[in-house]
Design a protein around this motif. Sequence first.
Motif, PDB file in Angstrom:
ATOM      1  N   SER A 189      38.173-122.092  29.447  1.00 18.07           N
ATOM      2  CA  SER A 189      38.763-121.036  28.634  1.00 18.07           C
ATOM      3  C   SER A 189      39.754-121.694  27.674  1.00 18.07           C
ATOM      4  CB  SER A 189      39.505-120.029  29.521  1.00 18.07           C
ATOM      5  OG  SER A 189      38.626-119.397  30.419  1.00 18.07           O
ATOM      6  N   VAL A 190      39.869-121.148  26.490  1.00 21.85           N
ATOM      7  CA  VAL A 190      40.776-121.708  25.492  1.00 21.85           C
ATOM      8  C   VAL A 190      41.776-120.640  25.076  1.00 21.85           C
ATOM      9  CG1 VAL A 190      40.983-122.796  23.229  1.00 21.85           C
ATOM     10  CG2 VAL A 190      38.999-123.299  24.678  1.00 21.85           C
ATOM     11  N   VAL A 191      43.050-120.988  25.160  1.00 20.48           N
ATOM     12  CA  VAL A 191      44.130-120.059  24.814  1.00 20.48           C
ATOM     13  C   VAL A 191      45.004-120.708  23.746  1.00 20.48           C
ATOM     14  CG1 VAL A 191      46.128-118.774  25.666  1.00 20.48           C
ATOM     15  CG2 VAL A 191      44.123-119.088  27.150  1.00 20.48           C
ATOM     16  N   LEU A 192      45.202-119.997  22.635  1.00 16.80           N
ATOM     17  CA  LEU A 192      46.086-120.467  21.571  1.00 16.80           C
ATOM     18  C   LEU A 192      47.500-119.960  21.837  1.00 16.80           C
ATOM     19  CD1 LEU A 192      43.883-119.644  18.428  1.00 16.80           C
ATOM     20  CD2 LEU A 192      43.868-121.714  19.837  1.00 16.80           C
ATOM     21  N   VAL A 193      48.470-120.860  21.708  1.00 15.71           N
ATOM     22  CA  VAL A 193      49.866-120.476  21.933  1.00 15.71           C
ATOM     23  C   VAL A 193      50.726-120.995  20.792  1.00 15.71           C
ATOM     24  CG1 VAL A 193      49.679-120.363  24.451  1.00 15.71           C
ATOM     25  CG2 VAL A 193      50.272-122.537  23.362  1.00 15.71           C
ATOM     26  N   GLY A 194      51.864-120.363  20.605  1.00 15.18           N
ATOM     27  CA  GLY A 194      52.775-120.794  19.548  1.00 15.18           C
ATOM     28  C   GLY A 194      53.823-119.735  19.271  1.00 15.18           C
ATOM     29  N   GLY A 195      54.661-120.017  18.303  1.00 18.65           N
ATOM     30  CA  GLY A 195      55.769-119.141  17.966  1.00 18.65           C
ATOM     31  C   GLY A 195      55.404-118.036  17.007  1.00 18.65           C
ATOM     32  N   ARG A 196      56.446-117.472  16.388  1.00 22.08           N
ATOM     33  CA  ARG A 196      56.274-116.265  15.578  1.00 22.08           C
ATOM     34  C   ARG A 196      56.324-116.519  14.075  1.00 22.08           C
ATOM     35  NH1 ARG A 196      58.241-115.232  20.424  1.00 22.08           N
ATOM     36  NH2 ARG A 196      57.693-113.286  21.478  1.00 22.08           N
ATOM     37  N   SER A 197      56.222-117.765  13.644  1.00 26.82           N
ATOM     38  CA  SER A 197      56.272-118.048  12.213  1.00 26.82           C
ATOM     39  C   SER A 197      54.962-117.642  11.535  1.00 26.82           C
ATOM     40  CB  SER A 197      56.531-119.535  11.972  1.00 26.82           C
ATOM     41  OG  SER A 197      55.399-120.316  12.334  1.00 26.82           O
ATOM     42  N   SER A 198      55.036-117.430  10.229  1.00 27.55           N
ATOM     43  CA  SER A 198      53.840-117.057   9.484  1.00 27.55           C
ATOM     44  C   SER A 198      52.814-118.185   9.478  1.00 27.55           C
ATOM     45  CB  SER A 198      54.214-116.677   8.048  1.00 27.55           C
ATOM     46  OG  SER A 198      54.874-117.756   7.395  1.00 27.55           O
ATOM     47  N   GLU A 199      53.284-119.443   9.466  1.00 33.87           N
ATOM     48  CA  GLU A 199      52.360-120.576   9.486  1.00 33.87           C
ATOM     49  C   GLU A 199      51.587-120.623  10.790  1.00 33.87           C
ATOM     50  OE1 GLU A 199      50.212-124.061   8.822  1.00 33.87           O
ATOM     51  OE2 GLU A 199      51.150-122.613   7.470  1.00 33.87           O
ATOM     52  N   GLY A 222      48.236-112.948  34.017  1.00 35.59           N
ATOM     53  CA  GLY A 222      47.551-111.895  33.286  1.00 35.59           C
ATOM     54  C   GLY A 222      46.788-112.396  32.074  1.00 35.59           C
ATOM     55  N   VAL A 223      47.049-113.643  31.668  1.00 35.12           N
ATOM     56  CA  VAL A 223      46.395-114.228  30.497  1.00 35.12           C
ATOM     57  C   VAL A 223      45.320-115.235  30.891  1.00 35.12           C
ATOM     58  CG1 VAL A 223      46.766-115.666  28.434  1.00 35.12           C
ATOM     59  CG2 VAL A 223      48.421-113.889  29.036  1.00 35.12           C
ATOM     60  N   ILE A 224      45.631-116.085  31.864  1.00 30.05           N
ATOM     61  CA  ILE A 224      44.737-117.179  32.245  1.00 30.05           C
ATOM     62  C   ILE A 224      43.613-116.655  33.138  1.00 30.05           C
ATOM     63  CG2 ILE A 224      44.581-119.408  33.427  1.00 30.05           C
ATOM     64  CD1 ILE A 224      46.215-119.463  30.837  1.00 30.05           C
ATOM     65  N   ALA A 225      42.380-116.999  32.798  1.00 29.14           N
ATOM     66  CA  ALA A 225      41.224-116.571  33.579  1.00 29.14           C
ATOM     67  C   ALA A 225      41.189-117.324  34.905  1.00 29.14           C
ATOM     68  CB  ALA A 225      39.943-116.826  32.794  1.00 29.14           C
ATOM     69  N   ALA A 226      41.203-116.589  35.988  1.00 29.21           N
ATOM     70  CA  ALA A 226      41.185-117.209  37.315  1.00 29.21           C
ATOM     71  C   ALA A 226      39.843-117.901  37.561  1.00 29.21           C
ATOM     72  CB  ALA A 226      41.426-116.146  38.389  1.00 29.21           C
ATOM     73  N   GLY A 227      39.904-119.072  38.186  1.00 27.98           N
ATOM     74  CA  GLY A 227      38.682-119.764  38.586  1.00 27.98           C
ATOM     75  C   GLY A 227      38.047-120.627  37.516  1.00 27.98           C
ATOM     76  N   ARG A 228      38.622-120.666  36.304  1.00 24.59           N
ATOM     77  CA  ARG A 228      38.086-121.516  35.239  1.00 24.59           C
ATOM     78  C   ARG A 228      39.179-122.434  34.726  1.00 24.59           C
ATOM     79  NH1 ARG A 228      35.081-118.444  30.515  1.00 24.59           N
ATOM     80  NH2 ARG A 228      34.746-120.615  29.888  1.00 24.59           N
ATOM     81  N   PRO A 229      38.824-123.684  34.396  1.00 21.13           N
ATOM     82  CA  PRO A 229      39.832-124.548  33.771  1.00 21.13           C
ATOM     83  C   PRO A 229      40.226-123.985  32.411  1.00 21.13           C
ATOM     84  CG  PRO A 229      37.655-125.561  33.651  1.00 21.13           C
ATOM     85  CD  PRO A 229      37.516-124.352  34.521  1.00 21.13           C
ATOM     86  N   THR A 230      41.473-124.209  32.028  1.00 21.46           N
ATOM     87  CA  THR A 230      41.988-123.629  30.787  1.00 21.46           C
ATOM     88  C   THR A 230      42.613-124.703  29.919  1.00 21.46           C
ATOM     89  OG1 THR A 230      42.427-121.491  31.843  1.00 21.46           O
ATOM     90  CG2 THR A 230      43.628-121.978  29.800  1.00 21.46           C
ATOM     91  N   LEU A 231      42.218-124.701  28.652  1.00 20.48           N
ATOM     92  CA  LEU A 231      42.838-125.563  27.651  1.00 20.48           C
ATOM     93  C   LEU A 231      43.768-124.718  26.797  1.00 20.48           C
ATOM     94  CD1 LEU A 231      43.031-128.303  26.113  1.00 20.48           C
ATOM     95  CD2 LEU A 231      41.184-127.445  24.631  1.00 20.48           C
ATOM     96  N   LEU A 232      45.049-125.046  26.819  1.00 18.34           N
ATOM     97  CA  LEU A 232      45.990-124.448  25.884  1.00 18.34           C
ATOM     98  C   LEU A 232      45.986-125.265  24.600  1.00 18.34           C
ATOM     99  CD1 LEU A 232      49.214-123.723  28.004  1.00 18.34           C
ATOM    100  CD2 LEU A 232      47.336-122.152  27.491  1.00 18.34           C
ATOM    101  N   ILE A 233      45.993-124.587  23.471  1.00 12.48           N
ATOM    102  CA  ILE A 233      46.147-125.260  22.185  1.00 12.48           C
ATOM    103  C   ILE A 233      47.400-124.710  21.526  1.00 12.48           C
ATOM    104  CG2 ILE A 233      45.185-125.697  19.903  1.00 12.48           C
ATOM    105  CD1 ILE A 233      42.411-125.438  21.044  1.00 12.48           C
ATOM    106  N   SER A 234      48.392-125.595  21.330  1.00  9.37           N
ATOM    107  CA  SER A 234      49.602-125.264  20.573  1.00  9.37           C
ATOM    108  C   SER A 234      49.476-126.017  19.252  1.00  9.37           C
ATOM    109  CB  SER A 234      50.853-125.695  21.342  1.00  9.37           C
ATOM    110  OG  SER A 234      52.020-125.402  20.602  1.00  9.37           O
ATOM    111  N   PRO A 235      48.952-125.388  18.206  1.00  5.85           N
ATOM    112  CA  PRO A 235      48.462-126.142  17.046  1.00  5.85           C
ATOM    113  C   PRO A 235      49.519-126.607  16.052  1.00  5.85           C
ATOM    114  CG  PRO A 235      48.043-123.819  16.728  1.00  5.85           C
ATOM    115  CD  PRO A 235      48.617-123.964  18.118  1.00  5.85           C
ATOM    116  N   CYS A 236      50.729-126.064  16.128  1.00 10.03           N
ATOM    117  CA  CYS A 236      51.687-126.315  15.047  1.00 10.03           C
ATOM    118  C   CYS A 236      52.949-127.011  15.525  1.00 10.03           C
ATOM    119  CB  CYS A 236      52.084-125.007  14.366  1.00 10.03           C
ATOM    120  SG  CYS A 236      50.743-124.248  13.427  1.00 10.03           S
TER     121      CYS A 236
END
Length: 355
Positions: free
Chosen positions: A215-225, A174-188
């Motif tokens: 497509s670029v998707v940012l992922v990470g936890g629930r901290s304020s940072e 439901g998040v990843i766009a079908a048919g396109r390569p996807t880069l996940l960024i987990s920045p922290c």
Amino acid sequence: MTTLSFKPPLQHVCLLRLSAIGDTCHALAALRAFQAAWPETRFTWIIGKVEAKLMREILPEIEFITFDKAASLRELWRLRTLLRRRRFDLLLDMQLSFRASLVSRLIHAPIKLGFDRQRARELQWLFTNAQIEPKVSEHVLDSFMGFVRACGIEPEAPHWNIRLPPNSLDYARGVIAAGRPTLLISPCSSHAARNWSAARYAALADHAASAHRMSVVLVGGRSSEEARMGAAIAATARAPLVNQIGKDTLPELLGLMLESTALLSPDSGPVHMASMVGLPVLGLYAATNPQRAGPYYSRQWCVDRYDAAARKYLGMPAAQIPWTTKIERPGVMDLIEVGDVAEKLDGLMLARDFS
């Protein structure tokens, strides 16, 4: 190294590794090697409360006993009661912390296997009666495989063989766009000095979108940072981003990884989660040594500025400092330029296209 005197396979083995997420991923690779050699053995894993949220979902055949590090004294008393009548044939003590060693005192096993004396920090050697073979300059995952070899098993190449619950995969699709390569960024990372700047993440996201239609998707936890970092990246990038920071569980993050093309991250737990599902990792390493703690099967895609950091901040090459040294100094991650990472991404996408 102590010669172990038992006749395998054993009936019931206890694994002690409380934290962190990345290290529990390494421990799982060792556990899989044990399971392959001793398919009839039952395994109980004493693990941190947060880490159990991931491992319980992907290892339904394992018994987990959680330990809440935020309430150590109360938890030690609870474990004492819980384990009083339990008996194990072997304890695999894979945690180098005094708190974990106190937990190990509550585990009844005739053989308590730990690290060799040189690596047994925080007095672990006082709490074990058998040790793995001494090694130097070894990846953390390989050090865990030392426990496997100490038991007379020659493991295959590390593998994880995990099964994700269907709802995690449904979430990812439901998040990843079908048919396109996807880069996940987990920045922290949990260590702020290991993090790259929001502006550089944004520039790399723009390159991924323009050069590779990703497509670029940012992922990470629930901290304020993490929330602050995600908002800053999204505000700076020209390319549209999907910001999922704080919105997924750990199993759902694994689902996103299964549906993606690559992960960009500093030294952090998601790097090793990606390794479990075979996702290539563009690792950002200057504060820590990628040969010790990098993504096990993606070290060729890491940008490694650890030696440059050692020379700049410690005045000597990395080869002359202790293997476990962390160079978590302000500005150390600025040694990694956007062009360095873009070159790695270009190479990865080229290899993917022609593999």
